[in-house]
Design a protein around this motif. Sequence first.
Motif, PDB file in Angstrom:
ATOM      1  N   LEU A  61       0.834  -1.200   0.000  1.00 34.22           N
ATOM      2  CA  LEU A  61       0.000   0.000   0.000  1.00 34.22           C
ATOM      3  C   LEU A  61       0.871   1.254   0.000  1.00 34.22           C
ATOM      4  O   LEU A  61       0.632   2.197  -0.762  1.00 34.22           O
ATOM      5  N   SER A  62       1.890   1.276   0.849  1.00 35.25           N
ATOM      6  CA  SER A  62       2.769   2.442   0.917  1.00 35.25           C
ATOM      7  C   SER A  62       3.518   2.653  -0.398  1.00 35.25           C
ATOM      8  O   SER A  62       3.660   3.785  -0.870  1.00 35.25           O
ATOM      9  N   ARG A  63       3.967   1.576  -0.997  1.00 35.05           N
ATOM     10  CA  ARG A  63       4.680   1.714  -2.272  1.00 35.05           C
ATOM     11  C   ARG A  63       3.769   2.263  -3.364  1.00 35.05           C
ATOM     12  O   ARG A  63       4.218   2.997  -4.251  1.00 35.05           O
ATOM     13  N   GLU A  64       2.491   1.920  -3.304  1.00 36.30           N
ATOM     14  CA  GLU A  64       1.540   2.474  -4.267  1.00 36.30           C
ATOM     15  C   GLU A  64       1.278   3.949  -3.983  1.00 36.30           C
ATOM     16  O   GLU A  64       1.290   4.783  -4.907  1.00 36.30           O
ATOM     17  N   ILE A  65       1.062   4.300  -2.732  1.00 37.09           N
ATOM     18  CA  ILE A  65       0.796   5.701  -2.390  1.00 37.09           C
ATOM     19  C   ILE A  65       1.996   6.576  -2.741  1.00 37.09           C
ATOM     20  O   ILE A  65       1.833   7.707  -3.218  1.00 37.09           O
ATOM     21  N   PHE A  66       3.205   6.053  -2.546  1.00 43.44           N
ATOM     22  CA  PHE A  66       4.421   6.838  -2.770  1.00 43.44           C
ATOM     23  C   PHE A  66       5.080   6.537  -4.121  1.00 43.44           C
ATOM     24  O   PHE A  66       6.245   6.861  -4.319  1.00 43.44           O
ATOM     25  N   LYS A  67       4.337   5.973  -5.037  1.00 35.59           N
ATOM     26  CA  LYS A  67       4.911   5.687  -6.355  1.00 35.59           C
ATOM     27  C   LYS A  67       5.313   6.992  -7.048  1.00 35.59           C
ATOM     28  O   LYS A  67       4.816   8.078  -6.725  1.00 35.59           O
ATOM     29  N   ALA A  68       6.205   6.901  -8.012  1.00 37.46           N
ATOM     30  CA  ALA A  68       6.597   8.082  -8.779  1.00 37.46           C
ATOM     31  C   ALA A  68       5.418   8.586  -9.631  1.00 37.46           C
ATOM     32  O   ALA A  68       4.648   7.772 -10.141  1.00 37.46           O
ATOM     33  N   PRO A  69       5.285   9.905  -9.750  1.00 35.37           N
ATOM     34  CA  PRO A  69       6.009  10.985  -9.097  1.00 35.37           C
ATOM     35  C   PRO A  69       5.678  11.044  -7.599  1.00 35.37           C
ATOM     36  O   PRO A  69       4.529  11.265  -7.219  1.00 35.37           O
ATOM     37  N   THR A  70       6.690  10.823  -6.772  1.00 39.08           N
ATOM     38  CA  THR A  70       6.498  10.617  -5.339  1.00 39.08           C
ATOM     39  C   THR A  70       5.835  11.799  -4.650  1.00 39.08           C
ATOM     40  O   THR A  70       5.086  11.618  -3.683  1.00 39.08           O
ATOM     41  N   GLN A  71       6.074  13.027  -5.134  1.00 34.50           N
ATOM     42  CA  GLN A  71       5.553  14.202  -4.437  1.00 34.50           C
ATOM     43  C   GLN A  71       4.028  14.247  -4.382  1.00 34.50           C
ATOM     44  O   GLN A  71       3.450  15.002  -3.603  1.00 34.50           O
ATOM     45  N   PHE A  72       3.361  13.403  -5.159  1.00 30.70           N
ATOM     46  CA  PHE A  72       1.896  13.410  -5.164  1.00 30.70           C
ATOM     47  C   PHE A  72       1.301  12.443  -4.137  1.00 30.70           C
ATOM     48  O   PHE A  72       0.093  12.208  -4.122  1.00 30.70           O
ATOM     49  N   TYR A  73       2.147  11.897  -3.268  1.00 32.82           N
ATOM     50  CA  TYR A  73       1.674  10.907  -2.301  1.00 32.82           C
ATOM     51  C   TYR A  73       0.588  11.439  -1.374  1.00 32.82           C
ATOM     52  O   TYR A  73      -0.245  10.687  -0.862  1.00 32.82           O
ATOM     53  N   LYS A  74       0.565  12.756  -1.141  1.00 33.28           N
ATOM     54  CA  LYS A  74      -0.398  13.326  -0.184  1.00 33.28           C
ATOM     55  C   LYS A  74      -1.836  13.006  -0.565  1.00 33.28           C
ATOM     56  O   LYS A  74      -2.714  12.880   0.296  1.00 33.28           O
ATOM     57  N   ALA A  75      -2.092  12.888  -1.870  1.00 33.14           N
ATOM     58  CA  ALA A  75      -3.462  12.637  -2.327  1.00 33.14           C
ATOM     59  C   ALA A  75      -3.966  11.283  -1.826  1.00 33.14           C
ATOM     60  O   ALA A  75      -5.133  11.155  -1.429  1.00 33.14           O
ATOM     61  N   GLY A  76      -3.118  10.275  -1.840  1.00 33.29           N
ATOM     62  CA  GLY A  76      -3.525   8.957  -1.377  1.00 33.29           C
ATOM     63  C   GLY A  76      -3.812   8.928   0.113  1.00 33.29           C
ATOM     64  O   GLY A  76      -4.720   8.231   0.575  1.00 33.29           O
ATOM     65  N   ILE A  77      -3.051   9.697   0.883  1.00 31.48           N
ATOM     66  CA  ILE A  77      -3.286   9.755   2.325  1.00 31.48           C
ATOM     67  C   ILE A  77      -4.622  10.425   2.621  1.00 31.48           C
ATOM     68  O   ILE A  77      -5.413   9.947   3.449  1.00 31.48           O
TER      69      ILE A  77
END
Length: 386
Positions: free
Chosen positions: A309-325
Amino acid sequence: MRLPTYENTLKTYTLIGDPLVPQVPSVPFTRTAFAAAHVVSDPLAERAPWVGRPAVDWENTLKFRHTLWDQGLGLAEAMDTAQRGMGVDWLTAKELIERTMIEAKAHPLKPRVACGAGTDQYDISALTSEDMLIRAYSEQMEAIEAAGGQVIIMASRAMVAAGTGPDFYARVYGRLIEQAKEPIILHWLGDMFDAHLKGYWGADDLDAAADSVLDIITAHEDKIDGIKISLLEQSREEALRARLPESVRLYTGDDFNYAALIEGDGTRFSHALLGIFAAIAPAASQALTALAKGDSATFHALLGPTVPLSREIFKAPTQFYKAGIAFLAWLNGAQSHFIMPAGFQASREIAHYAEVFRLADQARLLSQPDLAVYRMKQLLSLHGIE
């Protein structure tokens, strides 16, 4: 449910269910654990979301922080997870810090809150000298201390733009560290999170950068609580951790390898300052409880399924991870929507949100499955998928 896939198809998915129930830890943690939290905007009040300050939904934003504190987690406030420099300006961040500290002081568990101090109240073009950079950082540090928060000296794009080498960083950071009232946390954010931070600590080579920051730490050991590192390289973090003075904590920011780093190698271990902990709070809290009881098997059984799950949320482009959280907070009923500053919820595609849904279910992190299904169907309908 029929969910989108990365193969541009729809595939039937049946929930596994069996969610973890959020709970107060039964024993004190043996690791310090900060969850870095996000911000949501008020859909009714937001105007021209790509221009100017966001209209923060304070009720939903602060409500989410209580869900983290209720499970024994500390909070990393106004950091990159809160969209600093990506939709949230310093004045908004300052108000966020002040409001959060009022709530934290009233919370029965008295959670730790560490807050990000940067230089983003000024345009980078104005921060061309050491004195200006120190002034900019100092203003934010003083505001955090006045609110009662612990200071995290955030990595600043302005330092990269103005800096000429390790000596520059040593002089600026030395003055900041020594003027802080309480021990601070340093912050090393890799360029996968922000491309403008490449070359931080005055070196493009990461080994040389590690030497640079270690020199700063050893020179001011008594004023440094720890350093948070987000480089997504387990071996590099372990190598730096082994070189730190005994009194200085390593706070992992590695959202890919956190389980092994937090457990440690038998000699050293990492503490946590992680965006993913905001998304996986029940698993993180209960895993840390198990670790505190010496139950390594349960620790890994709880955290292991969260890694995909974390690898999907933080996939490249990594800076967009906030949306998944923010999306998971909405699915779980911790917030009534996931409208984000600058319309950041649009930074990820529907196939990503569908995969986050699947993986969260498999990690036992859809705390209210019926609500999660209902809201996922709402999002699918918005994308023309019935």
